[in-house]
Structure formats: C-alpha cells, structure tokens
Design an enzyme around this catalytic site. Structure first.
Site, PDB file in Angstrom:
ATOM      1  N   LYS A 160       1.178  -1.380   0.037  1.00  0.00           N
ATOM      2  CA  LYS A 160      -0.028  -0.357  -0.068  1.00  0.00           C
ATOM      3  C   LYS A 160       0.979   1.152   0.074  1.00  0.00           C
ATOM      4  O   LYS A 160       0.473   2.042  -0.517  1.00  0.00           O
ATOM      5  CB  LYS A 160      -0.866   0.092   1.104  1.00  0.00           C
ATOM      6  CG  LYS A 160      -1.760  -1.470   1.843  1.00  0.00           C
ATOM      7  CD  LYS A 160      -3.058  -1.092   3.025  1.00  0.00           C
ATOM      8  CE  LYS A 160      -2.112  -0.910   3.938  1.00  0.00           C
ATOM      9  NZ  LYS A 160      -1.457  -2.331   4.346  1.00  0.00           N
TER      10      LYS A 160
ATOM     11  N   ARG B 288      -8.830   0.365   9.564  1.00  0.00           N
ATOM     12  CA  ARG B 288      -8.470  -0.809   9.932  1.00  0.00           C
ATOM     13  C   ARG B 288      -9.530  -1.694  10.847  1.00  0.00           C
ATOM     14  O   ARG B 288      -9.538  -2.781  11.448  1.00  0.00           O
ATOM     15  CB  ARG B 288      -6.911  -0.825  10.331  1.00  0.00           C
ATOM     16  CG  ARG B 288      -6.110   0.430   9.645  1.00  0.00           C
ATOM     17  CD  ARG B 288      -4.767  -0.979  10.228  1.00  0.00           C
ATOM     18  NE  ARG B 288      -4.156  -0.218   9.941  1.00  0.00           N
ATOM     19  CZ  ARG B 288      -2.919  -0.038   9.778  1.00  0.00           C
ATOM     20  NH1 ARG B 288      -2.579  -1.044   9.595  1.00  0.00           N
ATOM     21  NH2 ARG B 288      -1.745   0.090   8.439  1.00  0.00           N
TER      22      ARG B 288
ATOM     23  N   ARG C  38      11.710  -6.578   4.769  1.00  0.00           N
ATOM     24  CA  ARG C  38      11.495  -5.109   5.639  1.00  0.00           C
ATOM     25  C   ARG C  38      12.474  -4.728   6.512  1.00  0.00           C
ATOM     26  O   ARG C  38      13.037  -4.043   6.714  1.00  0.00           O
ATOM     27  CB  ARG C  38      10.673  -4.711   5.069  1.00  0.00           C
ATOM     28  CG  ARG C  38       9.793  -3.290   5.935  1.00  0.00           C
ATOM     29  CD  ARG C  38       8.903  -2.043   5.414  1.00  0.00           C
ATOM     30  NE  ARG C  38       7.866  -3.103   6.476  1.00  0.00           N
ATOM     31  CZ  ARG C  38       6.227  -3.081   6.581  1.00  0.00           C
ATOM     32  NH1 ARG C  38       6.157  -2.684   4.338  1.00  0.00           N
ATOM     33  NH2 ARG C  38       5.739  -3.633   7.332  1.00  0.00           N
TER      34      ARG C  38
ATOM     35  N   ARG D 279      12.021  -3.287  11.165  1.00  0.00           N
ATOM     36  CA  ARG D 279      10.478  -1.645  11.818  1.00  0.00           C
ATOM     37  C   ARG D 279      10.636  -3.115  13.107  1.00  0.00           C
ATOM     38  O   ARG D 279      10.683  -4.175  12.919  1.00  0.00           O
ATOM     39  CB  ARG D 279       9.864  -1.767  11.189  1.00  0.00           C
ATOM     40  CG  ARG D 279       9.728  -0.556  10.642  1.00  0.00           C
ATOM     41  CD  ARG D 279       8.158  -0.460   9.271  1.00  0.00           C
ATOM     42  NE  ARG D 279       7.528  -1.161  10.025  1.00  0.00           N
ATOM     43  CZ  ARG D 279       5.934  -1.338   9.585  1.00  0.00           C
ATOM     44  NH1 ARG D 279       6.296  -0.622   7.966  1.00  0.00           N
ATOM     45  NH2 ARG D 279       5.091  -1.677   9.839  1.00  0.00           N
TER      46      ARG D 279
ATOM     47  N   ARG E 155       0.224  -8.368  14.203  1.00  0.00           N
ATOM     48  CA  ARG E 155      -0.501  -7.659  12.633  1.00  0.00           C
ATOM     49  C   ARG E 155      -1.580  -9.225  11.911  1.00  0.00           C
ATOM     50  O   ARG E 155      -2.703  -7.812  11.497  1.00  0.00           O
ATOM     51  CB  ARG E 155       0.972  -7.287  12.348  1.00  0.00           C
ATOM     52  CG  ARG E 155       0.851  -6.022  13.709  1.00  0.00           C
ATOM     53  CD  ARG E 155       2.454  -5.906  12.760  1.00  0.00           C
ATOM     54  NE  ARG E 155       2.516  -4.613  11.425  1.00  0.00           N
ATOM     55  CZ  ARG E 155       3.475  -5.024  10.705  1.00  0.00           C
ATOM     56  NH1 ARG E 155       4.809  -5.630  10.354  1.00  0.00           N
ATOM     57  NH2 ARG E 155       3.424  -4.731   9.513  1.00  0.00           N
TER      58      ARG E 155
HETATM   59  P1  ADP Z   1       1.271  -2.244   8.165  1.00  0.00           P
HETATM   60  O1  ADP Z   1       0.347  -1.781   6.548  1.00  0.00           O
HETATM   61  O2  ADP Z   1       2.117  -3.478   7.953  1.00  0.00           O
HETATM   62  O3  ADP Z   1      -0.038  -2.693   9.545  1.00  0.00           O
HETATM   63  P2  ADP Z   1       1.602   0.093   9.295  1.00  0.00           P
HETATM   64  O4  ADP Z   1       3.150   1.597   9.064  1.00  0.00           O
HETATM   65  O5  ADP Z   1       0.647   1.021   8.033  1.00  0.00           O
HETATM   66  O6  ADP Z   1       2.264  -1.342   8.472  1.00  0.00           O
HETATM   67  O7  ADP Z   1       1.262   0.621  11.102  1.00  0.00           O
HETATM   68  C1  ADP Z   1       1.781  -0.007  11.428  1.00  0.00           C
HETATM   69  C2  ADP Z   1       1.032   0.165  12.697  1.00  0.00           C
HETATM   70  O8  ADP Z   1       0.406   1.185  12.807  1.00  0.00           O
HETATM   71  C3  ADP Z   1      -0.141  -0.315  13.130  1.00  0.00           C
HETATM   72  O9  ADP Z   1       0.335  -2.413  12.923  1.00  0.00           O
HETATM   73  C4  ADP Z   1      -0.891  -0.010  14.131  1.00  0.00           C
HETATM   74  O10 ADP Z   1      -0.014  -0.387  15.985  1.00  0.00           O
HETATM   75  C5  ADP Z   1      -0.874   1.112  13.408  1.00  0.00           C
HETATM   76  N1  ADP Z   1      -1.548   2.261  13.038  1.00  0.00           N
HETATM   77  C6  ADP Z   1      -1.618   2.311  11.314  1.00  0.00           C
HETATM   78  N2  ADP Z   1      -2.699   2.485  11.413  1.00  0.00           N
HETATM   79  C7  ADP Z   1      -3.467   1.999  12.473  1.00  0.00           C
HETATM   80  C8  ADP Z   1      -5.244   2.720  12.023  1.00  0.00           C
HETATM   81  N3  ADP Z   1      -5.691   2.806  10.992  1.00  0.00           N
HETATM   82  N4  ADP Z   1      -5.597   1.698  13.334  1.00  0.00           N
HETATM   83  C9  ADP Z   1      -4.823   1.140  14.067  1.00  0.00           C
HETATM   84  N5  ADP Z   1      -3.862   1.180  14.053  1.00  0.00           N
HETATM   85  C10 ADP Z   1      -2.834   1.945  13.147  1.00  0.00           C
END
Ligand code: ADP
Length: 188
Positions: free
Chosen positions: A13, A88, A127, A133, A144
């Site tokens: 994404k 999410r 990654r 990370r 996750r």
């Molecule tokens: P990924 O796409 O691998 O989940 P991101 O970098 O988008 O990684 O998100 C990393 C973390 O940030 C998530 O695992 C969560 O803890 C938090 N996060 C990001 N966006 C949201 C959201 N909309 N709701 C809840 N937690 C979020």
C-alpha cells in the site's frame, strides 16, 4: 478525490500509495508513518502509541479518528487525500465517513491490494532486514496479521455494501501493479 488503500501488512500500500498520490497531485496520508514519526519524536501521541504499535496491535479508534480529523483539516488536504492503511476497523470506517461527510466529501474509491500470506511473510522479513522496524519481527507480524484478519478484513464488506471495493492483484513488479491501479481507477 478521496481514495482509500486497504490490504494486509506488506501488501504494498505504501509503495503504490506514493506513486498514486504523486500522479494525482494529492497528499498521501498513512497513519502508520504518522504514528512512527510521533514515536520517533517522543510526542504525547507517540508515547501513547509506542508499545501498542511495537507489539503489533491496533492503536485505539479514538486516537486514529483524532489524527484523521486533524489531517483533513489541513489546507493541503482540501482537494482529497490518498488514505494509506488509515481505516482498520468498522468504527474507524464509520468515523472517517462522518468526518468526510462534514466536509461535503465521501470516500470516492476503495482499493484492496490482494496478496497471499506467503508473499506477505516474505516481504515483511525482507523489510525487517532492511528497515529494522520493531513490528516486523516474527512475533509482532503474527499479531498484526491476526489484527488484520479479525478487525480489518471485515471492513471490506462494509465498503462493498456502500459503493464497492476495487480488487488489485498485488503480486508482480511495482510498475505492473501501478498500471493496474491506474487502469482500475479509469474504469470506475
Ligand atoms: P502495516 O501496513 O504493515 O500494518 P503500517 O505502517 O501501516 O504497517 O502500521 C503500523 C502500525 O501502526 C500498525 O500495526 C498499528 O499499530 C498502527 N496503525 C496504523 N494505522 C492504524 C489504524 N488505522 N488503526 C489502528 N492502528 C493503526
């Protein structure tokens, strides 16, 4: 135009969102990036989110919706935003719809990046080796993926019932996938 990108962790994404945002001249808004930056800077938001994120859990809906409201209030966001992984949970989908409606807008397109679990595990491991990370370590990845399946996947049905979801097969080169996104948005 407001576009939401959805898909499991590691679906690409972020990469595709950057290409799309650049092409459309819109800002890309990724809650993950914003939260990671807050953690790095040690802001109150970062302090709240740090341990939750590092364990791979979702940050609370209230925090996310607060961040969305703030982001959409910015002048750069007035013509639309590419939302990368911002919605999410169902309450977040409802909250974002409300915030957009208050601005006289709606989510114009929802793109779902479709990849297999094997591809996800492979990409996240790569990654982790490159970016280091904390939430790409195997234990956090498991959490996750579980959060994704239980809380985020049902959001797709929510959008299916309200205008539809565009499925993008997200395996192939970055250019191939970017072409699919462009074609799919043209066809809608
Ligand atoms: P990924 O796409 O691998 O989940 P991101 O970098 O988008 O990684 O998100 C990393 C973390 O940030 C998530 O695992 C969560 O803890 C938090 N996060 C990001 N966006 C949201 C959201 N909309 N709701 C809840 N937690 C979020």
């Amino acid at each position: 135009m407001d576009i939401l990108l959805m898909g499991p962790p590691g679906a690409g994404k972020g990469t595709q969102g950057a290409i799309l945002a650049e092409r459309l001249g819109l800002p890309k808004f990724a809650t993950g990036d914003l939260l990671r930056d807050a953690v790095k800077r040690g802001t109150p938001l970062g302090l709240q989110a740090k341990s939750v994120m590092e364990a791979g859990h979702l940050v609370s809906d209230d925090i996310i919706l607060g961040v969305v409201r703030e982001e959409l209030g910015r002048a750069q966001a007035r013509r639309g935003v590419v939302f990368d992984g911002v919605v999410r949970t169902i309450p977040q989908a409802e909250g974002v719809a409300k915030i957009l409606a208050d601005l006289g807008r709606k989510m114009d397109a929802v793109l779902f990046f479709d990849v297999t679990d094997d591809a996800i595990l492979d990409r996240l491991e790569k990654r982790r080796q490159i970016d280091g990370r904390a939430d790409d370590d195997p234990a956090a990845v498991k959490v996750r993926l579980k959060a994704y399946r239980e809380q985020t996947a049902p959001v797709l049905a929510w959008y299916e019932q309200r205008g539809g979801v565009i499925h993008i097969p997200a395996v192939g080169t970055v250019e191939d996938i970017a072409d699919r996104v462009r074609e799919a948005l043209k066809r809608r």
